[in-house]
Design a protein around this motif. Structure first.
Motif, mmCIF file in Angstrom:
data_model
loop_
_atom_site.group_PDB
_atom_site.id
_atom_site.type_symbol
_atom_site.label_atom_id
_atom_site.label_comp_id
_atom_site.label_asym_id
_atom_site.label_seq_id
_atom_site.Cartn_x
_atom_site.Cartn_y
_atom_site.Cartn_z
ATOM 1 N N LYS A 26 0.828 -1.207 0.000
ATOM 2 C CA LYS A 26 0.000 0.000 0.000
ATOM 3 C C LYS A 26 0.865 1.261 0.000
ATOM 4 O O LYS A 26 0.617 2.201 -0.756
ATOM 5 N N GLY A 27 1.887 1.293 0.839
ATOM 6 C CA GLY A 27 2.787 2.440 0.897
ATOM 7 C C GLY A 27 3.550 2.633 -0.399
ATOM 8 O O GLY A 27 3.718 3.759 -0.873
ATOM 9 N N TYR A 28 3.989 1.540 -0.976
ATOM 10 C CA TYR A 28 4.718 1.598 -2.247
ATOM 11 C C TYR A 28 3.835 2.193 -3.342
ATOM 12 O O TYR A 28 4.242 3.085 -4.084
ATOM 13 N N LEU A 32 4.193 5.680 -5.428
ATOM 14 C CA LEU A 32 4.221 5.625 -6.887
ATOM 15 C C LEU A 32 3.146 6.538 -7.483
ATOM 16 O O LEU A 32 3.402 7.267 -8.439
ATOM 17 N N LYS A 33 1.965 6.515 -6.893
ATOM 18 C CA LYS A 33 0.864 7.370 -7.346
ATOM 19 C C LYS A 33 1.244 8.853 -7.251
ATOM 20 O O LYS A 33 0.996 9.625 -8.187
ATOM 21 N N LEU A 34 1.865 9.252 -6.142
ATOM 22 C CA LEU A 34 2.289 10.640 -5.975
ATOM 23 C C LEU A 34 3.374 11.021 -6.981
ATOM 24 O O LEU A 34 3.372 12.118 -7.532
ATOM 25 N N GLN A 35 4.292 10.099 -7.230
ATOM 26 C CA GLN A 35 5.369 10.356 -8.188
ATOM 27 C C GLN A 35 4.803 10.533 -9.593
ATOM 28 O O GLN A 35 5.198 11.443 -10.323
ATOM 29 N N LEU A 40 3.127 13.903 -14.235
ATOM 30 C CA LEU A 40 2.068 14.331 -15.147
ATOM 31 C C LEU A 40 1.820 15.823 -15.049
ATOM 32 O O LEU A 40 1.577 16.489 -16.057
ATOM 33 N N LYS A 41 1.897 16.365 -13.843
ATOM 34 C CA LYS A 41 1.715 17.810 -13.661
ATOM 35 C C LYS A 41 2.807 18.582 -14.392
ATOM 36 O O LYS A 41 2.525 19.576 -15.061
#
Length: 65
Positions: A26-28, A32-35, A40-41
């Protein structure tokens, strides 16, 4: 987790291992989602600054209109 680079977990007992593995995954995935969101931003910002829309009469309109 061999298929998730850098994702490591352990447990004091065999019963702790699945729960700890679940938390580590879950933490990984959250990291990854934040990265991916940051990447993308940056990509979107780059292309938004470069984007122009052209009308039939060759008038360029900025994408921020």
């Amino acid at each position: 987790m061999p298929s998730l680079p850098g994702c490591i977990t352990e447990g004091d007992t065999i019963q702790e291992v699945p729960e700890n593995a679940h938390e580590a995954i879950k933490g990984y995935l959250e990291a990854l989602k934040l990265q991916v969101a940051r990447c993308l931003k940056r990509i979107f910002s780059y292309f938004t600054g470069k984007l122009r829309f052209h009308c039939d009469d060759d008038t360029a309109l900025s994408s921020d209109m």
